[in-house]
Design a protein around this motif. Structure first.
Motif, PDB file in Angstrom:
ATOM      1  N   ASP A  23       0.854  -1.186   0.000  1.00 50.81           N
ATOM      2  CA  ASP A  23       0.000   0.000   0.000  1.00 50.81           C
ATOM      3  C   ASP A  23       0.894   1.241   0.000  1.00 50.81           C
ATOM      4  OD1 ASP A  23      -1.730   2.097   0.539  1.00 50.81           O
ATOM      5  OD2 ASP A  23      -2.844   0.993   2.091  1.00 50.81           O
ATOM      6  N   THR A  24       1.313   1.641  -1.178  1.00 54.67           N
ATOM      7  CA  THR A  24       2.264   2.744  -1.330  1.00 54.67           C
ATOM      8  C   THR A  24       1.771   4.012  -0.653  1.00 54.67           C
ATOM      9  OG1 THR A  24       3.038   1.835  -3.428  1.00 54.67           O
ATOM     10  CG2 THR A  24       3.558   4.132  -2.991  1.00 54.67           C
ATOM     11  N   GLU A  25       0.540   4.395  -0.887  1.00 52.86           N
ATOM     12  CA  GLU A  25       0.017   5.651  -0.337  1.00 52.86           C
ATOM     13  C   GLU A  25       0.024   5.646   1.186  1.00 52.86           C
ATOM     14  OE1 GLU A  25      -0.804   8.537  -1.827  1.00 52.86           O
ATOM     15  OE2 GLU A  25      -0.215   7.683  -3.762  1.00 52.86           O
ATOM     16  N   SER A  26      -0.512   4.583   1.785  1.00 52.14           N
ATOM     17  CA  SER A  26      -0.578   4.535   3.251  1.00 52.14           C
ATOM     18  C   SER A  26       0.804   4.417   3.874  1.00 52.14           C
ATOM     19  CB  SER A  26      -1.462   3.372   3.702  1.00 52.14           C
ATOM     20  OG  SER A  26      -2.799   3.593   3.284  1.00 52.14           O
ATOM     21  N   GLU A  50       9.539  11.526  -5.355  1.00 49.58           N
ATOM     22  CA  GLU A  50      10.513  10.560  -5.881  1.00 49.58           C
ATOM     23  C   GLU A  50      10.584   9.328  -4.974  1.00 49.58           C
ATOM     24  OE1 GLU A  50      15.315  10.184  -6.761  1.00 49.58           O
ATOM     25  OE2 GLU A  50      14.482  12.103  -6.143  1.00 49.58           O
ATOM     26  N   MET A  51      10.559   9.562  -3.678  1.00 53.95           N
ATOM     27  CA  MET A  51      10.559   8.463  -2.716  1.00 53.95           C
ATOM     28  C   MET A  51       9.308   7.601  -2.904  1.00 53.95           C
ATOM     29  SD  MET A  51      10.510   8.806   1.408  1.00 53.95           S
ATOM     30  CE  MET A  51       9.830   7.535   2.433  1.00 53.95           C
ATOM     31  N   LYS A  52       8.150   8.255  -3.026  1.00 51.58           N
ATOM     32  CA  LYS A  52       6.898   7.519  -3.201  1.00 51.58           C
ATOM     33  C   LYS A  52       6.934   6.676  -4.476  1.00 51.58           C
ATOM     34  CE  LYS A  52       2.919   9.666  -2.622  1.00 51.58           C
ATOM     35  NZ  LYS A  52       1.677  10.433  -2.917  1.00 51.58           N
ATOM     36  N   ALA A  53       7.414   7.261  -5.562  1.00 47.88           N
ATOM     37  CA  ALA A  53       7.507   6.528  -6.829  1.00 47.88           C
ATOM     38  C   ALA A  53       8.464   5.345  -6.703  1.00 47.88           C
ATOM     39  CB  ALA A  53       7.955   7.462  -7.943  1.00 47.88           C
ATOM     40  N   GLN A  57       7.555   1.387  -7.265  1.00 45.75           N
ATOM     41  CA  GLN A  57       8.294   0.560  -8.219  1.00 45.75           C
ATOM     42  C   GLN A  57       8.924  -0.646  -7.534  1.00 45.75           C
ATOM     43  OE1 GLN A  57       8.298   1.354 -11.635  1.00 45.75           O
ATOM     44  NE2 GLN A  57       8.891  -0.795 -11.665  1.00 45.75           N
ATOM     45  N   TYR A  58       9.462  -0.443  -6.342  1.00 49.76           N
ATOM     46  CA  TYR A  58      10.052  -1.525  -5.555  1.00 49.76           C
ATOM     47  C   TYR A  58       9.020  -2.615  -5.286  1.00 49.76           C
ATOM     48  CZ  TYR A  58      12.290  -3.710  -1.454  1.00 49.76           C
ATOM     49  OH  TYR A  58      12.825  -4.596  -0.560  1.00 49.76           O
ATOM     50  N   ALA A  60       6.309  -3.237  -7.041  1.00 50.93           N
ATOM     51  CA  ALA A  60       5.952  -3.871  -8.317  1.00 50.93           C
ATOM     52  C   ALA A  60       7.044  -4.815  -8.802  1.00 50.93           C
ATOM     53  CB  ALA A  60       5.689  -2.797  -9.373  1.00 50.93           C
ATOM     54  N   ASP A  61       8.293  -4.430  -8.631  1.00 49.18           N
ATOM     55  CA  ASP A  61       9.405  -5.226  -9.155  1.00 49.18           C
ATOM     56  C   ASP A  61       9.737  -6.449  -8.310  1.00 49.18           C
ATOM     57  OD1 ASP A  61       9.664  -3.375 -11.190  1.00 49.18           O
ATOM     58  OD2 ASP A  61      11.464  -2.431 -10.350  1.00 49.18           O
ATOM     59  N   LEU A  62       9.612  -6.336  -6.979  1.00 47.34           N
ATOM     60  CA  LEU A  62      10.160  -7.374  -6.113  1.00 47.34           C
ATOM     61  C   LEU A  62       9.158  -8.055  -5.177  1.00 47.34           C
ATOM     62  CD1 LEU A  62      13.537  -5.652  -5.202  1.00 47.34           C
ATOM     63  CD2 LEU A  62      13.132  -7.451  -6.886  1.00 47.34           C
ATOM     64  N   ALA A  63       7.908  -7.621  -5.149  1.00 52.90           N
ATOM     65  CA  ALA A  63       6.884  -8.222  -4.288  1.00 52.90           C
ATOM     66  C   ALA A  63       7.440  -8.557  -2.900  1.00 52.90           C
ATOM     67  CB  ALA A  63       6.311  -9.477  -4.951  1.00 52.90           C
ATOM     68  N   PRO A  64       7.996  -7.564  -2.190  1.00 57.63           N
ATOM     69  CA  PRO A  64       8.659  -7.846  -0.925  1.00 57.63           C
ATOM     70  C   PRO A  64       7.699  -8.228   0.197  1.00 57.63           C
ATOM     71  CG  PRO A  64       8.486  -5.492  -1.246  1.00 57.63           C
ATOM     72  CD  PRO A  64       7.991  -6.130  -2.510  1.00 57.63           C
ATOM     73  N   VAL A  65       8.226  -9.022   1.131  1.00 53.55           N
ATOM     74  CA  VAL A  65       7.499  -9.408   2.343  1.00 53.55           C
ATOM     75  C   VAL A  65       8.443  -9.167   3.522  1.00 53.55           C
ATOM     76  CG1 VAL A  65       6.396 -11.285   3.608  1.00 53.55           C
ATOM     77  CG2 VAL A  65       6.133 -11.133   1.118  1.00 53.55           C
ATOM     78  N   LEU A  66       7.953  -8.467   4.526  1.00 56.54           N
ATOM     79  CA  LEU A  66       8.767  -8.034   5.656  1.00 56.54           C
ATOM     80  C   LEU A  66       8.210  -8.569   6.962  1.00 56.54           C
ATOM     81  CD1 LEU A  66      11.010  -6.024   6.712  1.00 56.54           C
ATOM     82  CD2 LEU A  66       9.173  -4.318   6.833  1.00 56.54           C
ATOM     83  N   THR A  67       9.093  -9.074   7.815  1.00 59.05           N
ATOM     84  CA  THR A  67       8.718  -9.379   9.201  1.00 59.05           C
ATOM     85  C   THR A  67       9.633  -8.561  10.098  1.00 59.05           C
ATOM     86  OG1 THR A  67      10.206 -11.282   9.380  1.00 59.05           O
ATOM     87  CG2 THR A  67       7.951 -11.722   8.675  1.00 59.05           C
ATOM     88  N   VAL A  68       9.097  -8.095  11.220  1.00 60.81           N
ATOM     89  CA  VAL A  68       9.857  -7.246  12.134  1.00 60.81           C
ATOM     90  C   VAL A  68       9.668  -7.708  13.569  1.00 60.81           C
ATOM     91  CG1 VAL A  68       9.784  -5.213  10.640  1.00 60.81           C
ATOM     92  CG2 VAL A  68       7.967  -5.572  12.306  1.00 60.81           C
ATOM     93  N   ASP A  69      10.692  -7.460  14.380  1.00 66.78           N
ATOM     94  CA  ASP A  69      10.631  -7.774  15.807  1.00 66.78           C
ATOM     95  C   ASP A  69      11.508  -6.765  16.540  1.00 66.78           C
ATOM     96  OD1 ASP A  69      10.148  -9.038  18.244  1.00 66.78           O
ATOM     97  OD2 ASP A  69      11.714 -10.537  17.929  1.00 66.78           O
ATOM     98  N   VAL A  70      10.881  -5.812  17.227  1.00 64.77           N
ATOM     99  CA  VAL A  70      11.626  -4.780  17.955  1.00 64.77           C
ATOM    100  C   VAL A  70      12.310  -5.426  19.152  1.00 64.77           C
ATOM    101  CG1 VAL A  70      11.462  -2.602  19.212  1.00 64.77           C
ATOM    102  CG2 VAL A  70      10.010  -2.989  17.200  1.00 64.77           C
ATOM    103  N   GLN A  71      13.628  -5.241  19.227  1.00 62.68           N
ATOM    104  CA  GLN A  71      14.432  -5.801  20.311  1.00 62.68           C
ATOM    105  C   GLN A  71      14.640  -4.809  21.446  1.00 62.68           C
ATOM    106  OE1 GLN A  71      15.547  -9.196  20.243  1.00 62.68           O
ATOM    107  NE2 GLN A  71      13.889  -8.981  18.754  1.00 62.68           N
TER     108      GLN A  71
END
Length: 129
Positions: A23-26, A50-53, A57-58, A60-71
């Protein structure tokens, strides 16, 4: 003193949920008005169109999936430093790559009391060559 990790994991988790939804906008709106996104050690991009674009693009190109855990999280008024273990998977040309690391992210509380990312640095303490 380290802050309540459950609270900070909710903040980082909200970021990850927007990221994983692509969700680029959010996600863009989740950054503070004067935020910086570290693209590589030693190079940060300020929040702008430019950052938003680039984010769009990132996704669209790489379909990234992120997991996070604050230490660890440390707060001084309306600013907080989060040390975050993360895993990032990307897929390009049918090949999935996985990166794990420790990010150093800064959250800023805005005038409405909402926490937003002020510095998004998934390179953590990596230095330029």
């Amino acid at each position: 003193m380290s802050e309540d990790l459950a609270f900070w994991n909710k903040i980082a988790g909200k970021y990850a949920a927007l990221f994983n939804a692509h969700d680029t906008e959010s996600l863009y709106d989740f950054y503070a008005d004067d935020a910086a996104l570290v693209l590589e050690p030693g190079h940060a991009l300020q929040k702008n169109e430019e950052m938003k674009a680039g984010i769009k693009q990132y996704f669209a190109d790489l379909a990234p999936v992120l997991t996070v855990d604050v230490q660890h999280a440390y707060r001084a008024g309306d600013v907080a430093l989060m040390i975050v273990n993360y895993t990032l998977s990307t897929t390009a040309d049918g090949v999935t790559s996985k990166k794990e690391g420790v990010a150093t992210d800064v959250a800023i509380r805005d005038a409405n009391g909402e926490w937003r990312y002020g510095i998004d640095n998934h390179y953590g303490t990596e230095l330029t060559a």
